[in-house]
Every structure is written in structure tokens, then in C-alpha cells.
Design a protein around this motif. Structure first.
Motif, mmCIF file in Angstrom:
data_model
loop_
_atom_site.group_PDB
_atom_site.id
_atom_site.type_symbol
_atom_site.label_atom_id
_atom_site.label_comp_id
_atom_site.label_asym_id
_atom_site.label_seq_id
_atom_site.Cartn_x
_atom_site.Cartn_y
_atom_site.Cartn_z
ATOM 1 N N THR A 79 -35.320 -49.289 -55.264
ATOM 2 C CA THR A 79 -36.133 -48.076 -55.203
ATOM 3 C C THR A 79 -35.730 -47.237 -54.001
ATOM 4 O O THR A 79 -35.817 -47.687 -52.852
ATOM 5 C CB THR A 79 -37.625 -48.446 -55.112
ATOM 6 N N CYS A 80 -35.282 -46.024 -54.272
ATOM 7 C CA CYS A 80 -34.864 -45.112 -53.210
ATOM 8 C C CYS A 80 -36.049 -44.805 -52.299
ATOM 9 O O CYS A 80 -37.173 -44.609 -52.770
ATOM 10 C CB CYS A 80 -34.318 -43.823 -53.827
ATOM 11 N N THR A 81 -35.783 -44.743 -51.009
ATOM 12 C CA THR A 81 -36.854 -44.509 -50.041
ATOM 13 C C THR A 81 -37.204 -43.033 -49.884
ATOM 14 O O THR A 81 -38.080 -42.699 -49.092
ATOM 15 C CB THR A 81 -36.459 -45.087 -48.674
ATOM 16 N N HIS A 82 -36.524 -42.169 -50.630
ATOM 17 C CA HIS A 82 -36.887 -40.753 -50.582
ATOM 18 C C HIS A 82 -38.092 -40.508 -51.484
ATOM 19 O O HIS A 82 -39.214 -40.405 -50.997
ATOM 20 C CB HIS A 82 -35.685 -39.876 -50.984
ATOM 21 N N LEU A 83 -37.885 -40.500 -52.797
ATOM 22 C CA LEU A 83 -38.999 -40.262 -53.716
ATOM 23 C C LEU A 83 -39.116 -41.316 -54.804
ATOM 24 O O LEU A 83 -39.796 -41.096 -55.805
ATOM 25 C CB LEU A 83 -38.886 -38.864 -54.342
ATOM 26 N N ARG A 119 -25.935 -45.231 -54.895
ATOM 27 C CA ARG A 119 -26.142 -43.794 -55.081
ATOM 28 C C ARG A 119 -27.444 -43.558 -55.823
ATOM 29 O O ARG A 119 -27.740 -44.233 -56.805
ATOM 30 C CB ARG A 119 -24.986 -43.186 -55.869
ATOM 31 N N CYS A 120 -28.184 -42.588 -55.336
ATOM 32 C CA CYS A 120 -29.430 -42.218 -55.991
ATOM 33 C C CYS A 120 -29.154 -40.998 -56.869
ATOM 34 O O CYS A 120 -28.628 -39.988 -56.387
ATOM 35 C CB CYS A 120 -30.502 -41.887 -54.953
ATOM 36 N N PRO A 121 -29.489 -41.055 -58.148
ATOM 37 C CA PRO A 121 -29.175 -39.951 -59.052
ATOM 38 C C PRO A 121 -30.074 -38.731 -58.880
ATOM 39 O O PRO A 121 -29.750 -37.659 -59.372
ATOM 40 C CB PRO A 121 -29.377 -40.572 -60.444
ATOM 41 N N CYS A 122 -31.183 -38.866 -58.187
ATOM 42 C CA CYS A 122 -32.157 -37.762 -58.143
ATOM 43 C C CYS A 122 -31.772 -36.649 -57.173
ATOM 44 O O CYS A 122 -31.725 -35.491 -57.548
ATOM 45 C CB CYS A 122 -33.534 -38.299 -57.801
ATOM 46 N N HIS A 123 -31.498 -36.999 -55.909
ATOM 47 C CA HIS A 123 -31.216 -35.962 -54.911
ATOM 48 C C HIS A 123 -29.964 -36.275 -54.103
ATOM 49 O O HIS A 123 -29.784 -35.766 -52.996
ATOM 50 C CB HIS A 123 -32.411 -35.783 -53.960
ATOM 51 N N GLY A 124 -29.137 -37.176 -54.624
ATOM 52 C CA GLY A 124 -27.858 -37.446 -53.975
ATOM 53 C C GLY A 124 -27.904 -38.365 -52.769
ATOM 54 O O GLY A 124 -26.954 -38.375 -51.973
#
Ligand code: FES
Length: 153
Positions: A94-98, A112-117
Motif C-alpha cells: 500500500t502506497c503511503t501517499h494515498l 512503482r505506484c501507478p496512481c501518482h508516480g
């Protein structure tokens, strides 16, 4: 004992019994949720023979959680990272951004996170992008036989 006293004794005893039973039920209901979340427990995440040294391997785990009276079955993706010897750890996907799910990119050897790079290195540290902190690290170990990987969720 006259009839009136016998009737009063019967009614009072019945009321006391009903009151006690109701108090016991309400007390159990009020105290039950105070146990809150069950404590974390070790879950089998796969066999050590399925892992490649220093290459994160994704595993989707189904875990059961209870919060007071609410019980749910949740799916959680973790990456198992084995050093090729006795050290093993797990990273949350789980990405720590959103909260999007990161993927391991074998070409760049980064998550790599596909949502915000967002980009994380193999240890889960932020390389670039908006994530404010590294991927969450999850406790992992080998079972006593050394054949299976356990993670603490
Ligand atoms: S949710 Fe991963 S970079 Fe935004």
C-alpha cells in the motif's frame, strides 16, 4: 404466610430474576467491544523455495479481523524480501501517499505506484514522487522448520 405475602414474594423474586438476567446480557454487550482489535498474529505467507534472493515477491493474504462486534475478512498484499540467507522481511504493497497498490518493476528494480508516480527502492524507501514516507515494513520470519515464511498482520 398468608396469600398476599406469598404473591408478593413470588412477584419480587420474578422481578429480581428478570433484572439479573437483563443486567448480565447488557453487561456482556457493553464490555464485549472493549476488547477492540484482536492483536496481530502470524500468518503463513508462502514457502521459502518460492522466493528469489533480493527480489520482492508479492503475496495476497486473507486475514480475519474483529473490531468489537464487527468481524471482517480482508485481503492484504505484501512483498516478501529474502536476502538469500536467514534474513527476511515484508513490505506492505500500500502506497503511503494515498493508498494505491504498488508493483515491483523488474526492469528498474523499484516499486512503482501507478496512481501518482511514486517510486520506492527495494527496501521501501522513497526514491521520487509524492509519497511522504517509506512503505510500511511488516515483521516476517521463517517458521521453526525453515520451510515457510510467516508475516505478522
Ligand atoms: S497513491 Fe501512490 S503516489 Fe499517490
Amino acid at each position: 404466610m398468608d396469600r398476599r405475602r406469598a404473591l408478593a414474594l413470588f412477584v419480587n423474586t420474578t422481578v429480581a430474576f428478570i433484572g439479573s438476567a437483563l443486567s448480565a446480557v447488557l453487561g456482556a454487550f457493553a464490555l464485549g467491544p472493549s476488547r477492540a482489535w484482536q492483536s496481530a498474529r502470524w500468518v503463513r505467507a508462502g514457502a521459502l523455495t518460492d522466493l528469489t534472493p533480493n527480489v520482492p515477491v508479492p503475496r495476497v493474504l486473507v486475514i480475519s479481523r474483529q473490531d468489537g462486534w464487527y468481524r471482517e475478512r480482508a485481503r492484504e498484499t505484501v512483498f516478501l524480501v529474502w536476502d538469500g540467507d536467514k534474513s527476511i522481511h515484508a513490505l506492505s504493497a500500500t502506497c503511503t501517499h494515498l493508498g494505491c497498490q504498488v508493483r515491483w518493476d523488474t526492469d528498474t528494480t523499484n516499486f512503482r505506484c501507478p496512481c501518482h508516480g511514486g517510486v520506492f527502492d527495494a527496501q521501501g524507501h522513497v526514491v521520487s514522487g509524492p509519497p511522504p514516507r517509506p512503505l510500511d515494513r511488516i515483521e516476517a520470519r521463517l517458521d521453526p522448520s525453515g520451510a515457510d515464511v510467516l508475516v505478522r498482520l
